[in-house]
Design an enzyme around this catalytic site. Sequence first.
Site, PDB file in Angstrom:
ATOM      1  CG  ASP A   1      -0.587   5.233   3.961  1.00  0.00           C
ATOM      2  OD1 ASP A   1      -1.156   5.373   2.462  1.00  0.00           O
ATOM      3  OD2 ASP A   1      -1.168   5.786   4.562  1.00  0.00           O
ATOM      4  CG  ASN A   2      -0.186   8.889   2.190  1.00  0.00           C
ATOM      5  OD1 ASN A   2      -0.845   8.152   2.776  1.00  0.00           O
ATOM      6  ND2 ASN A   2      -0.401   9.727   1.216  1.00  0.00           N
TER       7      ASN A   2
ATOM      8  CG  HIS B   1      -7.505   4.113   0.782  1.00  0.00           C
ATOM      9  ND1 HIS B   1      -7.419   3.552  -0.494  1.00  0.00           N
ATOM     10  CD2 HIS B   1      -6.364   5.086   1.090  1.00  0.00           C
ATOM     11  CE1 HIS B   1      -5.957   3.793  -0.518  1.00  0.00           C
ATOM     12  NE2 HIS B   1      -5.509   4.945   0.338  1.00  0.00           N
TER      13      HIS B   1
ATOM     14  CE  LYS C   1      -2.088  10.882  -1.348  1.00  0.00           C
ATOM     15  NZ  LYS C   1      -3.208  10.058  -2.307  1.00  0.00           N
TER      16      LYS C   1
ATOM     17  CG  HIS D   1      -1.867   0.869   1.396  1.00  0.00           C
ATOM     18  ND1 HIS D   1      -3.300   0.932   1.321  1.00  0.00           N
ATOM     19  CD2 HIS D   1      -1.929   2.480   1.241  1.00  0.00           C
ATOM     20  CE1 HIS D   1      -3.988   1.915   1.300  1.00  0.00           C
ATOM     21  NE2 HIS D   1      -3.004   2.924   1.215  1.00  0.00           N
TER      22      HIS D   1
ATOM     23  CG  HIS E   1      -0.841   6.962  -1.551  1.00  0.00           C
ATOM     24  ND1 HIS E   1      -2.199   7.034  -2.152  1.00  0.00           N
ATOM     25  CD2 HIS E   1      -1.173   6.089  -0.295  1.00  0.00           C
ATOM     26  CE1 HIS E   1      -3.096   6.292  -1.388  1.00  0.00           C
ATOM     27  NE2 HIS E   1      -2.294   5.841  -0.319  1.00  0.00           N
TER      28      HIS E   1
ATOM     29  CD  GLU F   1      -6.586   7.258   6.094  1.00  0.00           C
ATOM     30  OE1 GLU F   1      -5.540   7.590   6.370  1.00  0.00           O
ATOM     31  OE2 GLU F   1      -7.131   7.186   4.768  1.00  0.00           O
TER      32      GLU F   1
END
Length: 463
Positions: free
Chosen positions: A336-337, A236, A84, A79, A81, A239
């Site tokens: 993740d991010n 998602h 971005k 998972h 991103h 969250e």
Amino acid sequence: MRTREWPAGPRIHVRNLHVPRSFVAGELSRDWQGHDQVSLDFIIDDGKIAAILPGGSESQASVFDADGGQAWPPFADLHTHLDKGQIWPRASNKDGTLDVARATTRADTLANWKEEDVRARFEFALKSAYAHGTAAIRTHIDCFVPGQASVSFGVFRELRDRWAGRIELQASALVSTDLYDDPANASLVDIVAESGARLGGITFRLSESEDPAILAGRLDRLFAIARSRGLDVDLHVDENGSPTSGTLAQIAEAVLRSGFKGQVVCGHCCSLAVLTDEQSKRTIALAREANLNIVSLPLVNQYLQGRLPGTTPRWRGITQLRELKSAGVGVSLASDNCRDPYHPFGDLDLLEVFAGGVKIGHLDAAMNEWASAVTTIPAGVIRASHIGPFKAGMAANFQIFSGRSFSELLARRQGDRLVIRNGAPIDTTLPDYRDLDRIIESSIAFRGNPFVSGIDAPSIQEE
């Protein structure tokens, strides 16, 4: 670990490795019941692990002595991103909340996400992940701004092909809570299918007044589309920290109701931790019955969840990792991010993610078992068959850390790790952030445009 000591030639004896027992298959694993680690030697021949021997065996080729350092399979990041990532210098989030992260990302997308920009940041992330030892990644692709999906999925397909053989790259569309009932989202299905990607989106329920039948209908239609197009699903989910947000159970019920046989991944699932014991046990049982795969994002969820102005967070933001695993649900940990408005830190290093998960989730009593949550379990979900427990005959793809025990491994960053691909060390030099300066400095935000003000903030349904 020192790369310069790696012997030349196609046949190498890697001596004195400590291998977590969950990474050892067959008889060797049975021989070491009750031990967290196995002492082994690898014989590498022509890019493959030709034989696995007891640690310290008599030399059979040029020797590399790991001196007890742990050996792990390649990482698999389920998972992320990547579309971005790395926009923090031009799109920072001053209060660290999800609402500001959504608004800032939306504004940056509108202002800057052209093909060159997305490609530069996306490939920077792949270089970082590869240097850290990752061989498989799934990324979510933002599809909130009209026309962006064509740009970002185009970059994804290009980089998937360019990085083939180094990183197995997958994608999932990230759409709003309307899922594919929204005509704009429904129009993306062809792009998803043509890209070999997954149908994704966001589900949560913040109020008791929300009619659960609305989401149930959207999920039924989502799984009908996925079944008709032969697509897997990656969502998602929940969250937030709201005890009314129990959409994980609704997803499991929809899978069972529809008879959907494809793969379903549910990320985040934070609110599971604040449900009543009865609700959480029922939800976990449904997740197991529906064969859902859960992926937790410990570093980002701890950073974002529980943020209130002027207060210290009172909960850890992660899902019920141990309870899910004990019930037989597949659980992964992922990055993740990284360096975007949702999380200003992170470098796609799954050892850092694993360390965070161990500490935040109190997983230290079973680190041997949880090591698979960043390697073999997500690799199975991604269907990266080249990542698995060590056995003779497989490609010699693994990493060696200087840390001998789990305590040593997680006490330091292991920046001197050796990443072995096809029997030889790769260059683990990380890309320099200065490589992105041209992209960042030419962006609208960096030049000082107040692009956040004057652009309507997106609704809370956006990720």
